[in-house]
Design a protein around this motif. Sequence first.
Motif, PDB file in Angstrom:
ATOM      1  N   PHE A   3       0.853  -1.193   0.000  1.00 11.60           N
ATOM      2  CA  PHE A   3       0.000   0.000   0.000  1.00 11.60           C
ATOM      3  C   PHE A   3       0.888   1.242   0.000  1.00 11.60           C
ATOM      4  N   GLY A   4       0.260   2.376  -0.311  1.00 12.07           N
ATOM      5  CA  GLY A   4       0.976   3.646  -0.291  1.00 12.07           C
ATOM      6  C   GLY A   4       0.069   4.751   0.230  1.00 12.07           C
ATOM      7  N   PHE A   5       0.690   5.861   0.626  1.00  8.39           N
ATOM      8  CA  PHE A   5      -0.047   7.012   1.159  1.00  8.39           C
ATOM      9  C   PHE A   5      -0.026   8.163   0.164  1.00  8.39           C
ATOM     10  N   LEU A   6      -1.182   8.791  -0.020  1.00  6.90           N
ATOM     11  CA  LEU A   6      -1.289  10.076  -0.710  1.00  6.90           C
ATOM     12  C   LEU A   6      -1.725  11.092   0.343  1.00  6.90           C
ATOM     13  N   PHE A   7      -0.820  11.983   0.723  1.00 13.38           N
ATOM     14  CA  PHE A   7      -1.132  12.955   1.769  1.00 13.38           C
ATOM     15  C   PHE A   7      -1.510  14.299   1.176  1.00 13.38           C
ATOM     16  N   ASP A   8      -2.687  14.792   1.557  1.00  9.20           N
ATOM     17  CA  ASP A   8      -3.028  16.178   1.314  1.00  9.20           C
ATOM     18  C   ASP A   8      -2.145  17.020   2.238  1.00  9.20           C
ATOM     19  N   ILE A   9      -1.967  18.292   1.929  1.00 14.32           N
ATOM     20  CA  ILE A   9      -1.080  19.138   2.748  1.00 14.32           C
ATOM     21  C   ILE A   9      -1.879  20.147   3.561  1.00 14.32           C
ATOM     22  N   ASP A  10      -2.618  21.031   2.876  1.00 15.83           N
ATOM     23  CA  ASP A  10      -3.375  22.073   3.583  1.00 15.83           C
ATOM     24  C   ASP A  10      -4.477  21.457   4.425  1.00 15.83           C
ATOM     25  N   GLY A  11      -4.482  21.773   5.707  1.00 15.17           N
ATOM     26  CA  GLY A  11      -5.508  21.258   6.610  1.00 15.17           C
ATOM     27  C   GLY A  11      -5.206  19.870   7.137  1.00 15.17           C
ATOM     28  N   VAL A  12      -4.171  19.208   6.586  1.00 20.11           N
ATOM     29  CA  VAL A  12      -3.798  17.862   7.038  1.00 20.11           C
ATOM     30  C   VAL A  12      -2.438  17.900   7.745  1.00 20.11           C
ATOM     31  N   LEU A  13      -1.468  18.554   7.079  1.00 19.98           N
ATOM     32  CA  LEU A  13      -0.129  18.682   7.654  1.00 19.98           C
ATOM     33  C   LEU A  13       0.139  20.096   8.159  1.00 19.98           C
ATOM     34  N   VAL A  14      -0.467  21.091   7.523  1.00 21.43           N
ATOM     35  CA  VAL A  14      -0.277  22.491   7.903  1.00 21.43           C
ATOM     36  C   VAL A  14      -1.596  23.248   7.796  1.00 21.43           C
ATOM     37  N   ARG A  15      -1.655  24.360   8.519  1.00 26.91           N
ATOM     38  CA  ARG A  15      -2.707  25.371   8.296  1.00 26.91           C
ATOM     39  C   ARG A  15      -1.978  26.647   7.944  1.00 26.91           C
ATOM     40  N   GLY A  16      -2.032  27.039   6.664  1.00 30.09           N
ATOM     41  CA  GLY A  16      -1.212  28.155   6.212  1.00 30.09           C
ATOM     42  C   GLY A  16       0.248  27.740   6.294  1.00 30.09           C
ATOM     43  N   LYS A  17       1.031  28.420   7.135  1.00 31.10           N
ATOM     44  CA  LYS A  17       2.439  28.045   7.316  1.00 31.10           C
ATOM     45  C   LYS A  17       2.678  27.400   8.675  1.00 31.10           C
ATOM     46  N   THR A  18       1.606  27.150   9.413  1.00 28.15           N
ATOM     47  CA  THR A  18       1.731  26.583  10.759  1.00 28.15           C
ATOM     48  C   THR A  18       1.543  25.068  10.712  1.00 28.15           C
ATOM     49  N   PRO A  19       2.564  24.288  11.147  1.00 26.03           N
ATOM     50  CA  PRO A  19       2.398  22.829  11.128  1.00 26.03           C
ATOM     51  C   PRO A  19       1.315  22.381  12.106  1.00 26.03           C
ATOM     52  N   ILE A  20       0.554  21.373  11.720  1.00 28.89           N
ATOM     53  CA  ILE A  20      -0.410  20.745  12.628  1.00 28.89           C
ATOM     54  C   ILE A  20       0.386  19.795  13.533  1.00 28.89           C
ATOM     55  N   PRO A  21       0.229  19.896  14.865  1.00 27.41           N
ATOM     56  CA  PRO A  21       1.090  19.145  15.791  1.00 27.41           C
ATOM     57  C   PRO A  21       1.203  17.652  15.481  1.00 27.41           C
ATOM     58  N   ALA A  22       0.113  17.034  15.043  1.00 25.69           N
ATOM     59  CA  ALA A  22       0.134  15.583  14.798  1.00 25.69           C
ATOM     60  C   ALA A  22       0.998  15.190  13.602  1.00 25.69           C
ATOM     61  N   ALA A  23       1.358  16.163  12.748  1.00 26.96           N
ATOM     62  CA  ALA A  23       2.074  15.833  11.507  1.00 26.96           C
ATOM     63  C   ALA A  23       3.457  15.249  11.783  1.00 26.96           C
ATOM     64  N   LYS A  24       4.226  15.890  12.672  1.00 32.81           N
ATOM     65  CA  LYS A  24       5.575  15.373  12.971  1.00 32.81           C
ATOM     66  C   LYS A  24       5.496  13.981  13.587  1.00 32.81           C
ATOM     67  N   THR A  25       4.530  13.788  14.471  1.00 32.96           N
ATOM     68  CA  THR A  25       4.327  12.471  15.092  1.00 32.96           C
ATOM     69  C   THR A  25       4.069  11.418  14.020  1.00 32.96           C
ATOM     70  N   ALA A  26       3.200  11.757  13.067  1.00 33.56           N
ATOM     71  CA  ALA A  26       2.844  10.815  11.999  1.00 33.56           C
ATOM     72  C   ALA A  26       4.070  10.414  11.197  1.00 33.56           C
ATOM     73  N   PHE A  27       4.915  11.394  10.863  1.00 32.87           N
ATOM     74  CA  PHE A  27       6.022  11.098   9.959  1.00 32.87           C
ATOM     75  C   PHE A  27       7.188  10.402  10.644  1.00 32.87           C
ATOM     76  N   GLN A  28       7.270  10.500  11.972  1.00 34.78           N
ATOM     77  CA  GLN A  28       8.269   9.694  12.675  1.00 34.78           C
ATOM     78  C   GLN A  28       7.935   8.205  12.540  1.00 34.78           C
ATOM     79  N   LYS A  29       6.650   7.904  12.359  1.00 33.85           N
ATOM     80  CA  LYS A  29       6.221   6.504  12.206  1.00 33.85           C
ATOM     81  C   LYS A  29       6.454   5.989  10.784  1.00 33.85           C
ATOM     82  N   LEU A  30       6.664   6.906   9.844  1.00 38.48           N
ATOM     83  CA  LEU A  30       6.749   6.528   8.435  1.00 38.48           C
ATOM     84  C   LEU A  30       8.184   6.382   7.921  1.00 38.48           C
ATOM     85  N   VAL A  31       9.175   6.738   8.752  1.00 42.46           N
ATOM     86  CA  VAL A  31      10.573   6.606   8.334  1.00 42.46           C
ATOM     87  C   VAL A  31      11.320   5.693   9.291  1.00 42.46           C
TER      88      VAL A  31
END
Length: 360
Positions: A3-31
């Motif tokens: 399987f693979g992931f298609l990640f939306d960015i706006d509203g999922v990883l960031v709001r404007g230029k502000t990272p959404i807190p859960a995003a860094k947590t998510a990506f530590q699990k993916l690498v």
Amino acid sequence: PSFGFLFDIDGVLVRGKTPIPAAKTAFQKLVNSQGQFVVPVVFVTNAGNCLRQKKADQLSHLLGVPISQDQVMMSHSPLRMFKRYHEKCVLVSGQGPLLDIAQDLGFCQPITIETLREKYPLLDVVDHDRRPNVLVSEYFCLKILSVVLFGEPVRWETNLQLIIDVLLTSGYPGNPYHHENYPHIPVLACNMDLMWVAEAQSPRFGHGTFMVCLENIYKKITGKDLKYEALVGKPSKLTYQYAEYLIRAQAAERQWKQPIQTLYAVGGSAALSQDDEIDNSWETELASAAAAHCRSVLVCTGVYNPHTEVPSDTSESITEGVFHGHRDFRFDPGLVEPDHIVPDVAAAVDLVFQLENFAP
């Protein structure tokens, strides 16, 4: 991984230029410990105002993991396949380094709205302060063969005026209008989002809103519908096919033998059906190796509001009464309805790992 992931960015990883807190947590699990992705990942954004490399650099900084430009899909990325337009003179509308973006996609003769208004100073007169002081005869002759709408521009009145001029003169913007020239020269549009989420409490106008204005002005003047040669960016089918092509390329590069069976679109819906008059011949290049499934995982950090748009029992169809998608896409509640709803992107990664019984 199968399987693979298609990640939306706006509203999922960031709001404007502000990272959404859960995003860094998510990506530590993916690498893994070397910073390599353990599953193929593509970032699918409807932004179109920069080059892929710049967006990859921004994401690497925000998420704390190394991301390459080959993992980034801008709204305009599928235009790389539209080779029949690459040699022609095309008018490009949007903002950011438009000529660099167009040339990176393969367009050899792009011309911007700004250049067009300099060549034809009598056309852009809504803003009285920008009207030419001395009226000059227009000797410049230019033949524009298609229009490419990359994203929302800054001066809407200038862009709307000059695009209409090009369409109603069959590519000779200094000429008188000829309503009988229909259908008009080809229009390719990227990103149909009516609105998008930034730091403000309410969604902001997107390129889809600009397109609504252009379509309605054209119809009001001519009595006919503005036609698109192609619509790319989410939620077009072609965009998801191109994203899948990028996912497969990543798996091949890592020499993962297992075929990719399922794509998880985090933050986005599945592809919507397009009306039949749109030219779909572009799809044939990509359609040969389609994944068996594309599942949507909706997060509650973006435009979607869990309290208003989807009933608590998600087996029911969506109760939203207004379709915010583009005019040329059919509203199908079954396609808009998400397969899963989770609080944020970290929960989305956990859910997918659980569904796939995957332990990195």
